[in-house]
Design an enzyme around this catalytic site. Structure first.
Site, PDB file in Angstrom:
ATOM      1  N   ASP A  41      -0.561  -3.608  -6.711  1.00  0.00           N
ATOM      2  CA  ASP A  41      -1.588  -3.490  -7.744  1.00  0.00           C
ATOM      3  C   ASP A  41      -2.569  -4.659  -7.657  1.00  0.00           C
ATOM      4  OD1 ASP A  41      -2.656  -2.480 -10.420  1.00  0.00           O
ATOM      5  OD2 ASP A  41      -1.963  -4.472 -10.992  1.00  0.00           O
ATOM      6  N   GLU A  68       0.320   1.984  -4.615  1.00  0.00           N
ATOM      7  CA  GLU A  68       0.298   0.526  -4.743  1.00  0.00           C
ATOM      8  C   GLU A  68       1.446  -0.124  -3.973  1.00  0.00           C
ATOM      9  OE1 GLU A  68      -1.934   0.305  -9.076  1.00  0.00           O
ATOM     10  OE2 GLU A  68       0.255   0.236  -8.996  1.00  0.00           O
TER      11      GLU A  68
END
Length: 237
Positions: free
Chosen positions: A53, A126
């Protein structure tokens, strides 16, 4: 795709993304949900998702900074939030074909309702980014992100944002209370009215806008605040 051994499916995933991921064990972990029988201890993707992320945010922020030299911090933040949202990441997962490779205790994600698997698909994008970053370095992670986010970045460069949506997203970074729109006046004949609407946001001075419909007046009022607070520039409105 035909049923393959997991090691074979990883070869296929690497073919799709265009390069090999140096650490095969980490790549397997990036594709493994905590519900899967192979997930024991830290052998699921959750820690990798946390890192991925941040890498995604860095690369997209860097690209937006380069693409929009005249945009304010607020407008760049709005674009970033849209590009790295769960919806956006889930769409990228589908573009890569990640549901073909995710190991999940509930079985085949492609047979489940898309809404129920959105967060899983987004998380695995991610975690895959983190596996690439840790195994291959930032250059390959950047190459992956810029390739698969190219269309979304292009759309961000050409789209004219709806001011009410932009204002709500900006306000959401400050408070959980959304903007309120109040009709101040309605003038003119019934067949051709003029609405005056005030936008009210907790902690900020209100702003007003006018239009030949309530919707247009609300958009003008939202635009007034976006410009006043330097989220938008006059020539971007």
């Amino acid at each position: 795709m035909a049923k393959l051994k997991f090691s074979q499916s990883l070869d296929e995933l690497e073919r799709r993304i265009g390069f090999r991921v140096a650490d095969r064990a980490r790549l397997e972990r990036a594709l493994t949900h905590a519900s899967h029988r192979a997930a024991k201890g830290a052998t699921n993707y959750e820690r990798l998702e946390f890192l991925g992320d941040r890498v995604l945010g860095l690369v997209v922020s860097e690209k937006l900074f380069e693409m929009f030299p005249k945009s304010s911090e607020g407008d760049l933040s709005l674009k970033l939030n849209q590009l790295v949202s769960a919806d956006a990441c889930a769409e990228i997962a589908d573009a890569v074909g990640l549901p073909d490779f995710i190991r999940h205790g509930g079985g085949d994600l492609k047979k489940m309702p898309a809404d129920s698997t959105r967060n899983i698909r987004a998380d695995v994008v991610e975690s895959l980014i983190a596996a690439i970053y840790l195994g291959n370095g930032l250059d390959d992670a950047r190459r992956f992100i810029l390739r698969f986010w190219a269309d979304k970045l292009g759309a961000a460069a050409t789209a004219r944002r709806d001011p009410k949506t932009a204002l709500q997203e900006w306000v959401h970074t400050r408070t959980t209370v959304p903007p309120r729109y109040e009709i101040v006046a309605r003038t003119g004949p019934d067949h051709d009215p003029i609405f005056t609407v005030r936008t009210v946001i907790d902690g900020l001075a209100p702003a007003e806008g006018q239009g030949r419909s309530r919707r247009l007046a609300e958009q003008e009022a939202a635009t007034a605040i976006l410009i006043r607070e330097a989220v938008w520039k006059e020539d971007e409105a």
